[in-house]
Design a protein around this motif. Structure first.
Motif: not given
Length: 826
Positions: A505-512, A562, A566, A569
């Motif tokens: 889930w890091e991709q959706w939450n914070r990374r591409d 958010d 997201k 972004r």
């Protein structure tokens, strides 16, 4: 004999409540109530509340979950209930949730678990003639809050409602894709069961394949009437595929008249049941019946079963620990999707709707649905549809994203709930995996729970002791895993790519999403990217004027923290600034589809190290911006079409590896694939700078890869791209993001031809056309296209078939914003 008690019900508020003054008088005497059903649907039917799915009406009906509700009916008791040997039991298949039951004005029982059935002996309480039955449902919110105050707070994920303190659907209290609509009511059937001598109290067929034969061990619980606990002999019979066997039922051994008998059947040379990606789905009728010693039939039970063997390999290997589902001895790369409740009000989901939804899953190439632990144990209609369609089911026990209390009362309820549902679902061949919880180990390892718990119990007893013991006892034919994500054991990091299953889930939450390629897990059981629902679904639910990405109704139908930020972004990374609802709606759907294809293609290319992906999520429970591929109105989002391509048996993909690029042929079919790959370096106007032919031999259910020559990777990233074609499969590679490309504006010819079903839209590209789509639902809510997000090279033609109940305007079909490609903005 079974007597439904589904008619004549009314519902009204009970005690002090927060009923809005405008409807208090109408509710005072009660309104008709449907059983099965819930208070929200009853009030909707009575015209007393607005549709909570529209605009911001959810907030206007929040009072319902804070109110106690009184359901009542009257019925005539059947004469059979008063015979000398009769046992009369009041049976509730599902009560939502904190219920106080009165029969003829006297308390009968109190319950507090939505996820199990209840059976009460009422023979001594029934009256000849008219009887009254009343159930008061206490506010689930207040009950959970009181339990939290009693037991002490426990950490959970981003939800201030104490859903872990009540055995009720967690997402009723709101989730990052769902509204807070806290239900109450009789949500499954209820009735009187009148019987004598004995009846079947639960049947579990344990089905497998051994030494070329199909095996069925039918384990049946038998309840004897109290007057007959040690009476006449009973015989259990079973029959399947012409094979029949019987055994005597042993005497009741528990002091309450309950016994268990087991009869074994062996079917030579059975037709094997497979997930649709591996084979066919033959089903066999299994009949079970209970007789007295002299041949009188007391009770019967019938289901369709399928002969198959299921294994989950989780042993150590040269990399770490594998996570491979094996069906009938064949390891499979799981092409899955997560499943949530298909409606906030489950009784609105009938057998036909389940059938359509599972058909949509299969149509997208999905061969496994994971029933998520914050929802419900689904209706038998859901699992039966999966049986017929060849879609495996991974079933979570109902624990999600929170620490759960382990007091004696909760332990007892969880045990009863697990036994109920394992017994109920055991017959379904589609059911493949039992799983202890969703993300609770992840919470313990990564969300700071340890400090908040301070050594207190948090649910591990359920996942590591109680639930595996229930599965081992009642359903030993199926694998059990303590949680998802889960590594080698409770103390091992739940997000270790070398072990078990992970959630990303890091991709959706914070990374591409391109950083999916930094991970090669053994199995990905959750990952996803958001997009709004189809245009017709969005505009039917949200009536903002003007409609905009940040308008109030659109924001209300975005529940993720958010979430719109997201989305923006993600758009900015790939497309730069995006303004206007039309471009936002189209491009967010493009990003969602690309994100999921990027992950799936990458992980499939790494078979057998990675052996499965379960995208979050197939479906929605209401109209919302979410991670779904099919929205709540059953409309397919562009993601559905992307899944169909990414989950195809044969896939061609270009992947970055070892500092260069590699073309990979992924072959999940049963036959070898000799892939002759035509590789081209091209510009958007159709000019070819370079061409080569590569030969790949991908064995059945395997991959083959070849590194691209350096000349193909030395392109001008702003003006060139790569195309690989083989056997009707195509892979594309762009060296940079769309916002950096110096491509001409899309140019094409479009023509419309009428058909019996609607129209055909034929598009011929004059320049590169990326992600061509025709959003016919913008012209009619029931119009639908058979293709979406198609990329055409200059000179290529594609025909998109539109089904519609009414003719559509030809000019509108071929114009902005219905016909869309990358590069055409408002």
């Amino acid at each position: 004999m079974w007597f439904d008690l589904h008619s004549g019900w009314t519902v009204r508020p009970s005690g002090e409540s927060a009923v809005p003054p405008g409807i208090a008088a109408a509710l005072a005497e009660g309104v008709p109530a449907a059983v099965p059903g819930c208070v929200h649907t009853d009030l909707l039917r009575a015209g007393l509340i607005p549709d909570p799915y529209l605009d911001r009406n959810e907030d206007d009906v929040a009072w319902i979950g804070h109110t106690d509700w009184h359901y009542a009916t009257a019925f005539d008791a059947p004469e059979a209930a008063f015979s000398d040997d009769a046992v009369a039991e009041l049976v509730f298949a599902g009560l939502d949730t904190v219920a106080e039951i009165d029969l003829n004005g006297e308390p009968l029982a109190a319950t507090a678990n939505m996820h199990r059935a209840y059976r009460f002996d009422v023979g001594a309480r029934l009256r000849e003639g008219r009887n009254t039955l009343a159930i008061t449902f206490r506010s689930a919110i207040r009950h959970a809050q009181d339990r939290r105050a009693e037991l002490g707070d426990l950490p959970s994920s981003g939800n201030d409602q104490p859903y872990t303190f009540i055995r009720k659907t967690a997402c009723n209290f709101g989730w990052d894709w769902g509204p807070a609509l806290v239900t109450a009511g009789l949500w499954k059937r209820c009735g009187l069961h009148v019987w004598d001598t004995a009846h079947l109290s639960g049947v579990r067929p344990l089905v497998g394949v051994a030494d070329g034969a199909g095996t069925v061990e039918v384990r049946a619980g038998v309840a004897r009437a109290g007057s007959d606990a040690d009476g006449a002999p009973l015989v259990l019979h079973a029959r399947v595929e012409g094979v029949e066997a019987s055994v005597p039922v042993p005497p009741a051994g528990d002091g309450n008249g309950h016994a268990e008998a087991a009869v074994a059947l062996r079917v030579p040379d059975p037709r094997l049941w497979w997930p649709h990606s591996l084979g066919a789905q033959p089903l066999s009728r299994l009949d079970v019946w209970l007789e007295t010693g002299d041949g009188a039939v007391l009770d019967t039970w019938s289901r369709e079963i399928g002969f198959r063997d299921i294994e989950l390999r989780r042993g150590a290997d040269a990399i770490g620990s594998e996570f491979t589902l094996v069906v009938n001895g064949t390891p499979m790369f799981v092409r899955g999707a997560n499943w949530i409740p298909d409606d906030c009000f489950p009784t609105r989901v009938d057998a036909a709707r389940y059938e359509r939804r599972v058909a949509q899953a299969r149509g997208a190439g999905i061969d496994l649905l994971r029933v998520w632990g914050g929802g419900i144990y689904e209706s038998d209609d859901f699992y039966a549809a999966c049986d017929r369609k060849g879609v495996l089911v991974w079933q979570d026990f109902l624990f999600a994203c929170g620490a759960y209390p382990e007091d004696a009362g909760t332990r007892a309820e969880v045990g009863a709930e697990a036994r109920d549902n394992v017994t109920r679902l055991a017959a379904h061949p589609s059911l493949a995996v039992w799983c202890g919880n969703n993300e609770n180990y992840m919470g313990r390892h990564h969300w700071g729970w340890e400090e908040a718990l301070a050594g207190r119990a948090w649910g591990a007893h359920y996942y590591e002791e109680l639930l595996p013991a229930v599965v081992a006892e009642l359903d030993p034919t199926r694998p059990y895993v303590p949680g998802t994500p889960f590594s080698t054991g409770p103390e091992h990091d739940s997000l270790d790519d070398d072990h078990g299953c992970v959630h990303l889930w890091e991709q959706w939450n914070r990374r591409d999403f391109t950083t999916y390629r930094e991970h090669v897990p053994r199995f990905v059981s959750e990952f996803g990217w958001q997009a709004p629902p189809a245009w017709a679904t969005l505009t039917a639910a949200v009536h903002d004027s003007p409609l905009a990405p940040g308008s109030p109704g659109v924001r209300h139908h975005q529940k993720a923290q958010d979430g719109n930020g997201k989305l923006q972004r993600g758009l900015a990374t790939h497309f730069g600034a995006v303004t206007g609802i039309d471009d936002w709606h189209y491009l967010t759907q493009v990003v969602q589809a690309r994100a999921i294809r990027t992950g799936i293609e990458h992980w499939r290319s790494h078979r057998p190290r990675c052996m499965g992906t379960i995208v979050w999520q197939l479906n929605d429970c209401w109209p919302v911006t979410s991670w779904s591929a099919v929205d709540s109105a059953e409309r397919r989002k562009p993601l559905w079409y992307a899944l169909r391509a990414a989950y195809a048996d044969r896939l061609l993909t270009i992947q970055p590896r070892g500092g260069g690029l590699t073309v990979v042929a992924v072959n999940d079919s049963a036959e070898p694939w000799a892939a002759r790959v035509r590789l081209r370096r091209m510009s958007p106007d159709g000019a070819q700078a370079l061409e080569a032919v590569l030969e790949l031999e991908a064995p059945a259910r395997a991959t083959a890869a070849v590194a691209l020559p350096a000349a193909f990777t030395s392109a001008d990233p702003a003006t060139e791209f790569l195309v690989a074609d083989a056997g009707g499969r195509r892979a594309l590679w762009f060296f940079t993001e769309d916002r950096h490309l110096r491509h001409p504006a899309p140019s094409y010819d479009a023509a419309v031809r009428d058909t019996a079903e609607g129209h055909e839209v034929t598009v011929t590209a004059r320049t590169l056309l990326r992600d061509l789509a025709v959003f016919a639902d913008r012209l009619h809510p029931e119009a639908e296209a058979d293709l979406c997000l198609e990329t055409l090279l200059p000179g290529e033609t594609r025909t998109i078939r539109i089904t519609t109940p009414e003719p559509l305007d030809h000019g509108a079909l071929t114009s902005f914003p219905v016909l869309r490609t990358i590069g055409d903005h408002a």
